[in-house]
Design an enzyme around this catalytic site. Sequence first.
Site, PDB file in Angstrom:
ATOM      1  N   HIS A 167       0.863  -1.203   0.000  1.00  0.00           N
ATOM      2  CA  HIS A 167       0.000   0.000   0.000  1.00  0.00           C
ATOM      3  C   HIS A 167       0.896   1.249   0.000  1.00  0.00           C
ATOM      4  O   HIS A 167       0.936   2.017   0.976  1.00  0.00           O
ATOM      5  CB  HIS A 167      -0.896  -0.052   1.244  1.00  0.00           C
ATOM      6  CG  HIS A 167      -2.086   0.858   1.209  1.00  0.00           C
ATOM      7  ND1 HIS A 167      -2.008   2.199   0.960  1.00  0.00           N
ATOM      8  CD2 HIS A 167      -3.405   0.600   1.411  1.00  0.00           C
ATOM      9  CE1 HIS A 167      -3.224   2.725   1.005  1.00  0.00           C
ATOM     10  NE2 HIS A 167      -4.086   1.766   1.273  1.00  0.00           N
ATOM     11  N   GLU A 270      -0.596   1.215  -5.676  1.00  0.00           N
ATOM     12  CA  GLU A 270      -0.396   0.047  -4.815  1.00  0.00           C
ATOM     13  C   GLU A 270      -0.431  -1.233  -5.637  1.00  0.00           C
ATOM     14  O   GLU A 270      -1.448  -1.557  -6.252  1.00  0.00           O
ATOM     15  CB  GLU A 270      -1.526   0.023  -3.769  1.00  0.00           C
ATOM     16  CG  GLU A 270      -1.737   1.374  -3.084  1.00  0.00           C
ATOM     17  CD  GLU A 270      -3.099   1.494  -2.418  1.00  0.00           C
ATOM     18  OE1 GLU A 270      -3.732   0.463  -2.126  1.00  0.00           O
ATOM     19  OE2 GLU A 270      -3.544   2.625  -2.201  1.00  0.00           O
TER      20      GLU A 270
HETATM   21  O1  TA6 Z   1      -6.052   1.012  -0.999  1.00  0.00           O
HETATM   22  C1  TA6 Z   1      -7.004   2.029  -1.035  1.00  0.00           C
HETATM   23  C2  TA6 Z   1      -7.873   1.900   0.165  1.00  0.00           C
HETATM   24  O2  TA6 Z   1      -8.449   0.621   0.232  1.00  0.00           O
HETATM   25  C3  TA6 Z   1      -8.922   3.002   0.129  1.00  0.00           C
HETATM   26  O3  TA6 Z   1     -10.203   2.519  -0.147  1.00  0.00           O
HETATM   27  C4  TA6 Z   1      -8.791   3.678   1.460  1.00  0.00           C
HETATM   28  O4  TA6 Z   1      -9.886   3.667   2.264  1.00  0.00           O
HETATM   29  C5  TA6 Z   1      -7.586   3.115   2.010  1.00  0.00           C
HETATM   30  O5  TA6 Z   1      -7.099   2.035   1.350  1.00  0.00           O
HETATM   31  C6  TA6 Z   1      -7.008   3.428   3.325  1.00  0.00           C
HETATM   32  O6  TA6 Z   1      -7.440   2.465   4.228  1.00  0.00           O
HETATM   33  P1  TA6 Z   1      -7.081   2.547   5.748  1.00  0.00           P
HETATM   34  O7  TA6 Z   1      -7.651   1.332   6.377  1.00  0.00           O
HETATM   35  O8  TA6 Z   1      -5.586   2.622   5.840  1.00  0.00           O
HETATM   36  O9  TA6 Z   1      -7.717   3.820   6.258  1.00  0.00           O
END
Ligand code: TA6
Length: 296
Positions: A167, A270
């Site tokens: 990520h 990502e």
């Molecule tokens: O990878 C993108 C994502 O899934 C978005 O939908 C966003 O909500 C995010 O990751 C961040 O997630 P988190 O749980 O770190 O707040």
Amino acid sequence: MASIEQTDTEVILKTADGIVSARVLLKGATVLSWKVHGQEQLWLSESAILDGDKGVRGGIPLVFPHFGPVTKSYVTSGETLPQHGFARNSQFEFLGQISDSPLSVQFGLGPENVPEKLQRLWPYNFTLIFTVTLDKSILQTSISIENPKIGVPDAELKKWDFNWLFHTYFHVPNGIDSISVTGLNNLDYYNKVLDSNAHEDSEEIIVTGELDRVYKNTNPSCPVFINDSGSPIFEIIRENLDDIVVWNPWENNMGDFSPKTGFNDMICVEAGTVSHSVTLNPGEKWEASQTIKSNL
Ligand code: TA6
């Protein structure tokens, strides 16, 4: 010689020529910082929580064993794993250096390191080996995931499936307005903001507001580029990772996201396998990697 310093919470790396450095938080084996010639390449929120029970807002959190909110419960009480799984919430073990040039180190995670409550929700045997390699203007992160057989009682040998995702929060120092992402045209994607499927017709993805997309079944041998005013500042090369998520939350109310204007300075691109699961039978292993070349 490369330098490696371990504190109670982090491992700090510097290449022998002193040009490239990185900080890896043991919690989640999250790469918090990657610098080339002193220039930070990753975005990290000023209010990122490094010791909480969520992932870090910035750097490279590791997503395993599932992406997004959990869709099924593994226990009868109805409890579920947290969003993006438990790897980013677990304390990895520093396994040490495997090479000096390029500088390469490894971190490990098994069920015994996962917080007990989360381990109960995903009661499988697994071994994750995460490798971080620094070389010139390159950061490579590699993952090996095994469903071990040796030493596991027969009754505990079970197959399981998982998603994986790096990520990665990239730092874009000249602002999001001049950024485009290329290499994803002519692909199907799921638009999480609109909750709909779409097809990418544009050569360039430009961010002008909240954007959250999962580009599915891409060709991992085709690199993805983050460009600033048309010139590539990052090239993302993948092995065995066929989905790409592109995310910018724009103005948002996330308490750990600061400054509030930080969406101008970051973009998440990502690499992972999230639109489908990988299944591992006992004794099987799966490997994948992301190599980022920086021109910043
Ligand atoms: O990878 C993108 C994502 O899934 C978005 O939908 C966003 O909500 C995010 O990751 C961040 O997630 P988190 O749980 O770190 O707040």
